[in-house]
Motif scaffolding. Structure first.
Motif, mmCIF file in Angstrom:
data_model
loop_
_atom_site.group_PDB
_atom_site.id
_atom_site.type_symbol
_atom_site.label_atom_id
_atom_site.label_comp_id
_atom_site.label_asym_id
_atom_site.label_seq_id
_atom_site.Cartn_x
_atom_site.Cartn_y
_atom_site.Cartn_z
ATOM 1 N N GLU A 96 -8.846 -2.330 9.700
ATOM 2 C CA GLU A 96 -9.437 -3.633 9.412
ATOM 3 C C GLU A 96 -10.700 -3.877 10.224
ATOM 4 O OE1 GLU A 96 -5.176 -5.474 8.572
ATOM 5 O OE2 GLU A 96 -5.721 -3.564 9.449
ATOM 6 N N THR A 97 -10.863 -3.101 11.311
ATOM 7 C CA THR A 97 -11.976 -3.370 12.223
ATOM 8 C C THR A 97 -13.018 -2.249 12.264
ATOM 9 O OG1 THR A 97 -10.666 -2.412 14.002
ATOM 10 C CG2 THR A 97 -10.559 -4.804 13.740
ATOM 11 N N TYR A 98 -12.749 -1.159 11.563
ATOM 12 C CA TYR A 98 -13.698 -0.037 11.601
ATOM 13 C C TYR A 98 -13.394 0.960 10.492
ATOM 14 C CZ TYR A 98 -9.806 2.539 13.573
ATOM 15 O OH TYR A 98 -8.572 3.124 13.744
ATOM 16 N N VAL A 99 -14.383 1.819 10.175
ATOM 17 C CA VAL A 99 -14.136 3.039 9.393
ATOM 18 C C VAL A 99 -14.569 4.211 10.262
ATOM 19 C CG1 VAL A 99 -14.612 4.352 7.302
ATOM 20 C CG2 VAL A 99 -14.666 1.853 7.227
ATOM 21 N N GLU B 233 -13.353 -7.855 10.848
ATOM 22 C CA GLU B 233 -12.039 -8.112 10.240
ATOM 23 C C GLU B 233 -11.989 -9.437 9.488
ATOM 24 O OE1 GLU B 233 -12.371 -7.866 13.674
ATOM 25 O OE2 GLU B 233 -11.072 -9.311 14.680
ATOM 26 N N HIS B 234 -13.049 -10.254 9.626
ATOM 27 C CA HIS B 234 -13.057 -11.544 8.907
ATOM 28 C C HIS B 234 -13.738 -11.441 7.545
ATOM 29 C CE1 HIS B 234 -11.756 -13.105 12.722
ATOM 30 N NE2 HIS B 234 -12.824 -12.601 13.301
ATOM 31 N N PHE C 90 -1.976 -6.212 2.059
ATOM 32 C CA PHE C 90 -1.426 -7.562 2.180
ATOM 33 C C PHE C 90 -1.791 -8.140 3.532
ATOM 34 C CE2 PHE C 90 1.156 -5.043 -0.621
ATOM 35 C CZ PHE C 90 1.130 -5.810 -1.758
ATOM 36 N N ALA C 91 -3.056 -8.398 3.723
ATOM 37 C CA ALA C 91 -3.523 -9.009 4.959
ATOM 38 C C ALA C 91 -4.289 -10.263 4.542
ATOM 39 C CB ALA C 91 -4.414 -8.040 5.710
ATOM 40 N N PRO C 92 -4.359 -11.263 5.437
ATOM 41 C CA PRO C 92 -4.958 -12.545 5.046
ATOM 42 C C PRO C 92 -6.370 -12.370 4.471
ATOM 43 C CG PRO C 92 -3.966 -12.705 7.225
ATOM 44 C CD PRO C 92 -3.868 -11.269 6.811
ATOM 45 N N ASN C 93 -7.151 -11.467 5.057
ATOM 46 C CA ASN C 93 -8.536 -11.331 4.612
ATOM 47 C C ASN C 93 -8.758 -10.167 3.649
ATOM 48 O OD1 ASN C 93 -9.463 -13.497 6.351
ATOM 49 N ND2 ASN C 93 -8.936 -12.085 7.994
ATOM 50 N N TRP C 94 -7.694 -9.490 3.285
ATOM 51 C CA TRP C 94 -7.803 -8.347 2.368
ATOM 52 C C TRP C 94 -6.980 -8.690 1.141
ATOM 53 C CZ3 TRP C 94 -9.135 -2.881 3.277
ATOM 54 C CH2 TRP C 94 -9.807 -2.668 4.493
ATOM 55 N N HIS D 272 -5.181 -6.046 -4.598
ATOM 56 C CA HIS D 272 -3.967 -5.697 -5.336
ATOM 57 C C HIS D 272 -4.319 -4.618 -6.352
ATOM 58 C CE1 HIS D 272 -1.858 -9.019 -3.545
ATOM 59 N NE2 HIS D 272 -2.937 -9.732 -3.765
ATOM 60 N N ASP D 273 -3.595 -3.496 -6.299
ATOM 61 C CA ASP D 273 -3.770 -2.420 -7.282
ATOM 62 C C ASP D 273 -5.237 -2.016 -7.435
ATOM 63 O OD1 ASP D 273 -1.088 -2.772 -7.548
ATOM 64 O OD2 ASP D 273 -1.232 -3.970 -9.363
ATOM 65 N N VAL D 274 -5.881 -1.794 -6.335
ATOM 66 C CA VAL D 274 -7.279 -1.367 -6.346
ATOM 67 C C VAL D 274 -7.320 0.166 -6.415
ATOM 68 C CG1 VAL D 274 -9.425 -1.326 -5.033
ATOM 69 C CG2 VAL D 274 -7.965 -3.365 -4.985
ATOM 70 N N HIS D 275 -8.015 0.703 -7.391
ATOM 71 C CA HIS D 275 -8.069 2.161 -7.536
ATOM 72 C C HIS D 275 -9.237 2.718 -6.733
ATOM 73 C CE1 HIS D 275 -4.719 2.771 -10.311
ATOM 74 N NE2 HIS D 275 -4.941 1.488 -10.535
ATOM 75 N N ILE D 276 -9.066 2.697 -5.427
ATOM 76 C CA ILE D 276 -10.119 3.095 -4.488
ATOM 77 C C ILE D 276 -10.447 4.581 -4.637
ATOM 78 C CG2 ILE D 276 -8.487 3.577 -2.594
ATOM 79 C CD1 ILE D 276 -11.569 1.661 -1.808
ATOM 80 N N GLU D 277 -9.426 5.379 -5.026
ATOM 81 C CA GLU D 277 -9.609 6.818 -5.229
ATOM 82 C C GLU D 277 -10.722 7.041 -6.256
ATOM 83 O OE1 GLU D 277 -5.778 9.161 -4.375
ATOM 84 O OE2 GLU D 277 -6.033 9.347 -6.540
ATOM 85 N N GLU D 278 -10.567 6.388 -7.412
ATOM 86 C CA GLU D 278 -11.563 6.545 -8.488
ATOM 87 C C GLU D 278 -12.930 6.011 -8.076
ATOM 88 O OE1 GLU D 278 -9.990 4.729 -12.046
ATOM 89 O OE2 GLU D 278 -8.074 5.754 -11.735
ATOM 90 N N MET D 279 -12.934 4.838 -7.404
ATOM 91 C CA MET D 279 -14.204 4.253 -6.983
ATOM 92 C C MET D 279 -14.971 5.213 -6.075
ATOM 93 S SD MET D 279 -12.708 0.433 -6.156
ATOM 94 C CE MET D 279 -14.157 -0.264 -5.387
ATOM 95 N N LEU D 280 -14.245 5.826 -5.128
ATOM 96 C CA LEU D 280 -14.905 6.730 -4.184
ATOM 97 C C LEU D 280 -15.303 8.046 -4.844
ATOM 98 C CD1 LEU D 280 -12.719 6.079 -1.011
ATOM 99 C CD2 LEU D 280 -15.138 5.486 -1.302
ATOM 100 N N GLU D 281 -14.439 8.565 -5.734
ATOM 101 C CA GLU D 281 -14.764 9.825 -6.420
ATOM 102 C C GLU D 281 -16.042 9.674 -7.251
ATOM 103 O OE1 GLU D 281 -11.299 11.238 -8.520
ATOM 104 O OE2 GLU D 281 -10.555 12.301 -6.748
#
Lengths: 423, 423
Positions: free
Chosen positions: B90-93, B114-115, B164-168, B171-180
């Motif tokens: 939440e605070t870095y990559v 994180e906000h 499931f975090a207050p600022n995130w 739901h069902d985000v297909h991050i794999e496809e987005m990044l590929e």
């Protein structure tokens, strides 16, 4: 070095699967067994021949189809021997005689006073319960191939049995040897949490799912756990002590010495404590024995006693929270409830727990989660101990190795302990 | 019907064991590999030939012994390709480029607030961190065989990623496809708890023990679990949510919506809450970002700040209690600590937790129990994601099947749902 599945282990698993398939399907052809287990026809044929030669299986029927070869239906030979499964709890000993197909033939029970649990007293109770079950089933002593005894405590495969309860000051007691000497029969001892999960795997929801927890509620409470078809034993056969995970940090005193454990709220003494918080003068609290207390609670709930309704409500809240922990940690798809308290109170606890559980379980673990009273027939502890004893019998016949049934000491463990911080 | 290990699965495990042995032993002869893995010489020879033909292994040295045949020493060919492991918190990559032998070549980090964690913001952070690591390591884009990305939330193999975090509010985000789509490289996404346990199994205490838990402390907290050499994923890849088991029924509000979770006491926000209970005016609480808060706490502890000493004492009490639950339930012989909070505060937490743990653990699970800071080098999440990506690469080459690396949907599940009580 990590342990490794060898082709030999795989072969043993295959044997157990043929056996499990027969428990599930009833009399089956080799073809049906191959289809159900996914094993090759050749493998099934070899295993069946071995089982037949030892008399563990027999041919139930022969069908002659038009044109084809005669089809033999195989089944476990119930009369190959008798097995006794024994559930030793703090308040009773319950013994059941089974045939080799694990059909119950007769039952014996001896009440134990939970305030008076010396070794001689308990061993005498075990022997008397077994004698009573043997007599009720009309079994000849020499037909008994083994006795499986569940002890309420830590059953270490090498160090013996230890029970950590206020009135059971047992440490490293070799109950197996004591009973073998007295009974002159092979005895296998294990912990009730291992017995209830084996029962659930063989005869309960394990027929439908691979991973599950079965929660045992009685004087003590705990959980049997299976993941991907394997029973979780832990490093020293002590896994499943869910009763000694926290509900409330620094909360109620638990008999294990810690404060706030699940057992201090959901064990029978926990229920008594909760009722005393609601109404310290409630007549159910005057019952001197736990069995009578739980019976009085069930009767009072049927009659709509408001203090007991409050007890059921609070107990369901504790149970939903503690089951939520189990599901969040392990993401099991199914939880079943067993044990004598569950059996007596299931109709009040199960619906309330189902209602509240979504408040405790992570959203990703909730879809398809099921919670239900266990459908395992009879005493799940005694049946599980009989199933372990059947496995031990196959091992003695050379039809299986101990790999799957007992935790194994890791010979490499400790090699490199110098770089670990021992607690 | 329960799932079953087939000979094919066994063969895949053997492949991974040869690979693990090479990670552990360094350049080895076929004989040494056979001895270390317990596999037959013939099996090792076959597997090595396949690995050599795909360029995954190469011959490091050839030794000519007096009289004997020349002895080839094999090793993973580090230059067969490059892998990027990415730890999204939440605070870095944090991204690291590895060679095929999982040696770290270069590193890139992007701070996240994180906000402010919208999808575009996070995806941009991931891409920038990868670009930075690729540049730092001097890697040509076409040499990258895969990217493994850990996402802080529920990573469902079919349904995508949910956080499931207050600022995130994902739901069902297909991050794999987005990044590929953006990277034009194969991407594998999993949960950090699965990554840290794979790292621990391959490069940490898993070299000595078969069963372990690794506890990850950061903004969120959780546990990776391995039992008998297998990573526990759970029915929906959601196992390990130890952070959302109870420390205190109806206690502090947790960001998951429940009250009293371990994370509400041991996540960074939990530490902030505890410090505010001790001294609401403490200057460390004025740090707007969690990373800065934890750094201020570590600095203050070094300086002997009494309020922070009290914070460390209370946090150790919470941690000992929550680790006691994990050990009591699973009877794992080893627990390691990882994550950026652990790394910053280990010297204050680990000794205090070791001192208190015997008060929480059942006596039968205490002997030989070890608790220590994880010895996995570098970022354990990024390294674990690189190891998963290496497994995926072997699968694509036809050198492994997905059986071991992904949770499998049970095709039989649900067949008999009618007799279960759905929650």
């Amino acid at each position: 070095m990590v342990s490794r599945r060898t082709a030999r282990d795989l072969r043993n698993e295959n044997r157990f699967e043929v056996l499990h398939a027969l428990f599930e399907l009833g009399p089956s052809t080799r073809q049906e067994l191959a289809r159900h287990t996914g094993l090759s026809s050749a493998t099934v044929a070899t295993l069946v021949t071995e089982f037949l030669s030892e008399g563990v299986l027999h041919i139930a029927t022969v069908e002659r189809n038009t044109g084809g070869r005669p089809q033999e239906r195989l089944t476990i030979d119930p009369d190959r021997g008798r097995i006794v499964g024994v559930d030793v709890a703090e308040t009773y000993v319950d013994a059941t005689v089974y045939d080799l197909a694990l059909g119950a033939l007769g039952h014996g029970e001896v009440a134990l006073d939970e305030h008076e649990n010396g070794q001689a007293y308990v061993v005498d109770g075990i022997i008397r319960a077994i004698e009573s079950a043997v007599e009720a089933s009309g079994t000849e002593h020499e037909r008994i191939i083994g006795v499986g005894v569940s002890m309420p405590g830590h059953v270490h495969p090498d160090a013996g049995v230890s029970v950590f309860a206020p009135n059971w000051d047992w440490h490293d007691v070799h109950i197996e040897e004591m009973l073998e000497k007295s009974l002159q029969i092979s005895v296998y001892v294990d912990n009730p949490l291992k017995a209830v999960i084996l029962s659930e795997m063989w005869f309960g929801v394990g027929r439908v799912v691979d991973s599950m927890a079965v929660v045992n509620l009685g004087t003590g409470v705990g959980a049997g756990i299976a993941i991907d078809g394997s029973l979780i034993r832990g490093a020293t056969n002590n896994a499943g002590e869910w009763g000694h995970t926290l509900l409330q940090l620094d909360g109620r005193q638990c008999r294990c010495g810690r404060r706030g454990c699940v057992e201090a709220y959901l064990g029978v003494h926990g229920l008594e404590t909760t009722l005393a918080e609601i109404d310290p003068e409630h007549p159910a609290l005057r019952q001197p024995r736990q069995r009578d207390f739980v019976e009085a609670v069930a009767d009072g709930l049927t009659a709509g006693d408001p203090a007991l309704m409050d007890l059921a409500r609070r107990t369901s809240h504790y149970l939903a929270a503690a089951l939520g922990d189990l599901v969040n940690l392990l993401n099991v798809p199914t939880v079943t409830l067993t044990g004598w308290t569950s059996n007596a109170l299931a109709e009040w606890l199960v619906p309330a727990v189902r209602d509240e559980l979504p408040d405790h379980v992570m959203p990703g673990s909730l879809p398809d989660l099921t919670v239900e009273a266990s459908q395992v027939p009879g005493n799940a502890v005694a049946l599980g101990m009989a199933a372990f004893t059947l496995e031990q019998f196959l091992i003695r016949l050379g039809l299986a190795s101990p790999a799957r049934t007992r935790p194994q000491a890791d010979p490499d463990r400790g090699l490199d302990q110098s770089r670990h911080g021992h607690v």
